[in-house]
Enzyme design. Sequence first.
Site, mmCIF file in Angstrom:
data_model
loop_
_atom_site.group_PDB
_atom_site.id
_atom_site.type_symbol
_atom_site.label_atom_id
_atom_site.label_comp_id
_atom_site.label_asym_id
_atom_site.label_seq_id
_atom_site.Cartn_x
_atom_site.Cartn_y
_atom_site.Cartn_z
ATOM 1 C CG HIS A 77 -2.063 0.921 1.115
ATOM 2 N ND1 HIS A 77 -1.973 2.266 1.363
ATOM 3 C CD2 HIS A 77 -3.332 0.684 0.713
ATOM 4 C CE1 HIS A 77 -3.153 2.823 1.137
ATOM 5 N NE2 HIS A 77 -3.988 1.883 0.738
ATOM 6 C CG ASP A 123 -8.557 -4.352 -2.489
ATOM 7 O OD1 ASP A 123 -9.771 -4.220 -2.299
ATOM 8 O OD2 ASP A 123 -7.833 -3.437 -2.898
HETATM 9 N N1 CMC Z 1 4.055 -7.442 -5.047
HETATM 10 C C1 CMC Z 1 5.400 -7.434 -5.248
HETATM 11 N N2 CMC Z 1 6.180 -6.348 -5.060
HETATM 12 C C2 CMC Z 1 5.572 -5.211 -4.657
HETATM 13 C C3 CMC Z 1 4.190 -5.148 -4.438
HETATM 14 C C4 CMC Z 1 3.428 -6.318 -4.646
HETATM 15 N N3 CMC Z 1 2.105 -6.307 -4.448
HETATM 16 N N4 CMC Z 1 3.857 -3.898 -4.054
HETATM 17 C C5 CMC Z 1 4.992 -3.197 -4.038
HETATM 18 N N5 CMC Z 1 6.045 -3.988 -4.401
HETATM 19 C C6 CMC Z 1 7.464 -3.618 -4.440
HETATM 20 C C7 CMC Z 1 7.784 -2.764 -5.653
HETATM 21 O O1 CMC Z 1 8.147 -3.560 -6.763
HETATM 22 C C8 CMC Z 1 8.902 -1.917 -5.131
HETATM 23 O O2 CMC Z 1 10.075 -2.722 -5.114
HETATM 24 P P1 CMC Z 1 11.529 -2.037 -5.380
HETATM 25 O O3 CMC Z 1 11.715 -1.052 -4.267
HETATM 26 O O4 CMC Z 1 12.481 -3.175 -5.355
HETATM 27 O O5 CMC Z 1 11.429 -1.371 -6.734
HETATM 28 C C9 CMC Z 1 8.525 -1.666 -3.679
HETATM 29 O O6 CMC Z 1 7.713 -2.795 -3.294
HETATM 30 C C10 CMC Z 1 7.748 -0.386 -3.462
HETATM 31 O O7 CMC Z 1 6.614 -0.425 -4.305
HETATM 32 P P2 CMC Z 1 5.953 0.815 -5.011
HETATM 33 O O8 CMC Z 1 5.421 0.407 -6.342
HETATM 34 O O9 CMC Z 1 6.869 1.996 -4.953
HETATM 35 O O10 CMC Z 1 4.749 1.098 -4.059
HETATM 36 P P3 CMC Z 1 3.582 2.070 -4.390
HETATM 37 O O11 CMC Z 1 3.309 2.817 -3.145
HETATM 38 O O12 CMC Z 1 3.834 2.862 -5.605
HETATM 39 O O13 CMC Z 1 2.390 1.063 -4.752
HETATM 40 C C11 CMC Z 1 0.536 -0.333 -4.625
HETATM 41 C C12 CMC Z 1 1.375 0.723 -3.891
HETATM 42 C C13 CMC Z 1 -0.719 -0.636 -3.772
HETATM 43 C C14 CMC Z 1 0.056 0.213 -5.984
HETATM 44 C C15 CMC Z 1 1.394 -1.622 -4.806
HETATM 45 O O14 CMC Z 1 1.794 -2.108 -3.548
HETATM 46 C C16 CMC Z 1 0.643 -2.695 -5.594
HETATM 47 O O15 CMC Z 1 0.649 -2.667 -6.819
HETATM 48 N N6 CMC Z 1 -0.020 -3.665 -4.871
HETATM 49 C C17 CMC Z 1 -0.829 -4.647 -5.539
HETATM 50 C C18 CMC Z 1 -2.175 -4.042 -5.936
HETATM 51 C C19 CMC Z 1 -3.083 -3.839 -4.741
HETATM 52 O O16 CMC Z 1 -3.243 -4.708 -3.904
HETATM 53 N N7 CMC Z 1 -3.742 -2.662 -4.716
HETATM 54 C C20 CMC Z 1 -4.743 -2.342 -3.698
HETATM 55 C C21 CMC Z 1 -4.337 -1.193 -2.832
HETATM 56 S S1 CMC Z 1 -5.361 -1.083 -1.363
HETATM 57 C C22 CMC Z 1 -6.908 -0.617 -1.947
HETATM 58 C C23 CMC Z 1 -6.941 0.769 -2.471
HETATM 59 O O17 CMC Z 1 -6.538 1.704 -1.787
HETATM 60 O O18 CMC Z 1 -7.413 0.941 -3.596
#
Ligand code: CMC
Length: 427
Positions: free
Chosen positions: A308, A365
């Site tokens: 998240h 989720d």
């Molecule tokens: N699986 C694998 N790696 C992950 C994941 C994941 N679900 N989420 C983040 N990472 C890794 C990412 O690759 C990055 O690694 P590195 O530092 O080596 O490059 C690190 O963790 C930080 O990730 P980020 O992309 O900078 O994190 P973000 O804040 O931009 O993204 C997120 C947040 C929710 C979009 C992401 O965690 C994700 O895509 N999760 C899966 C989708 C999901 O469950 N979304 C629902 C969110 S909660 C409901 C809502 O609010 O809508």
Amino acid sequence: MPSKFVTPTFSNETTQGSLPLVEGTIGPAAVDIQTLFTNHGILAFDPGFRSTASCKSAITFVDGDNGVLLYRGYPIEELAEHASFTEVVYLLMHGELPVNDQLSGFKKDLLYYSLLHDQVMSFYRGFRRDAHPMAVMVGVVGALSAFYHDSMDTQNPEDRQRAAIRLIAKMPMLAAASYTYSIGRPQRYPNSQLDYASNFLQMMFGLPYREYVVDPVLARAFDVILILHADHEQNASTSTVRLAASSGANPFACVAAGIASLWGPAHGGANEAVLKMLHEIGSVENIPKALARAKDKSDSFRLMGFGHRIYKNFDPRSRVIQVQAKKVLEHLGIDDPLLEIAMRLEEIALQDEYFVERKLYPNVDFYSGILLRAMGFPTNMFTAVFALARTTGWVSHWLELQGENHGIDRPRQLYVGSPRRSYPSKS
Ligand code: CMC
């Protein structure tokens, strides 16, 4: 980026050459950069808004490091245990819990505005039967602005209240119809004897020829789902609603924009994606393979329902929803192998260095899909249920923004394209 740094100094009082700090009631302070460009000629660069507070808001507070979520100051766990969704809607919209006859008056208003203009129903027939419910909702909610002209004057407080109530009141029938249309079943109307959650369940699952008997365990579980998803401060869809509203766009158009934004798999579409992922994993033995893929940077696969932007600890909503999921499965006598895969996946991921280092925990989720599936919702309705609940948050933020006077939201950019050049001569 040029290696020229301008380091403004920050203080609690504005002094020449420095930028003031602004503080909320709780949470981190923010550097007020509103005069940065006019006074210093530089912009703030923050793609993805990782360090940007886009507005002031008194509605919802999230402390991601400690897993705290408050609606108007009340912890989400307490609301999920003691409040009804209708009370939470009132709280989010008005700032205080309803007292005396405020709740019954509010329920009457919600019921009064819950019917849809009959012509709205004809919109559904324009869609293919296999249209995704979110595609239908974006279209039909936007089209409401063509029907309710008496709630479109954003300068008029009465119009604003009417629009807000209308959106929340009509959303259950709008969402249910996006499903019943897809299966060719006639749409039922709201029942004045039922509460918000039960009404949605009867419009979604009720048959035209039989009385719908509300199962109190399912109704309460659904009420809790609605409470947990009602608001979450400046997430992508709420920010979309606020951005659209800042131009003076009508509330129905703004909420349609919010629905479009929510649909993405990184946001509300994740609950649908979690279930697809659990199906694909198929058995506990395949979990290590899935985790290896999630960690592999050359693979676009991510562990859906994990991570998240704000929570770097447990998402408090995920704990509540896990309890509800277990309760409903037990009540219905369902032995869902996906729940076992989910729980084992969570256990293994939380011990894995990759997930620990990056502070990736299950989000709301992760278990909501299992719960919704047990209740009979088809996978493609999961995000529509999220939209139903989040309409309260969108509308509350829309109302809050109307009370401010900050003008149109208009971000700037760091231009990285070609500098000025001349059109090539054709000779
Ligand atoms: N699986 C694998 N790696 C992950 C994941 C994941 N679900 N989420 C983040 N990472 C890794 C990412 O690759 C990055 O690694 P590195 O530092 O080596 O490059 C690190 O963790 C930080 O990730 P980020 O992309 O900078 O994190 P973000 O804040 O931009 O993204 C997120 C947040 C929710 C979009 C992401 O965690 C994700 O895509 N999760 C899966 C989708 C999901 O469950 N979304 C629902 C969110 S909660 C409901 C809502 O609010 O809508």
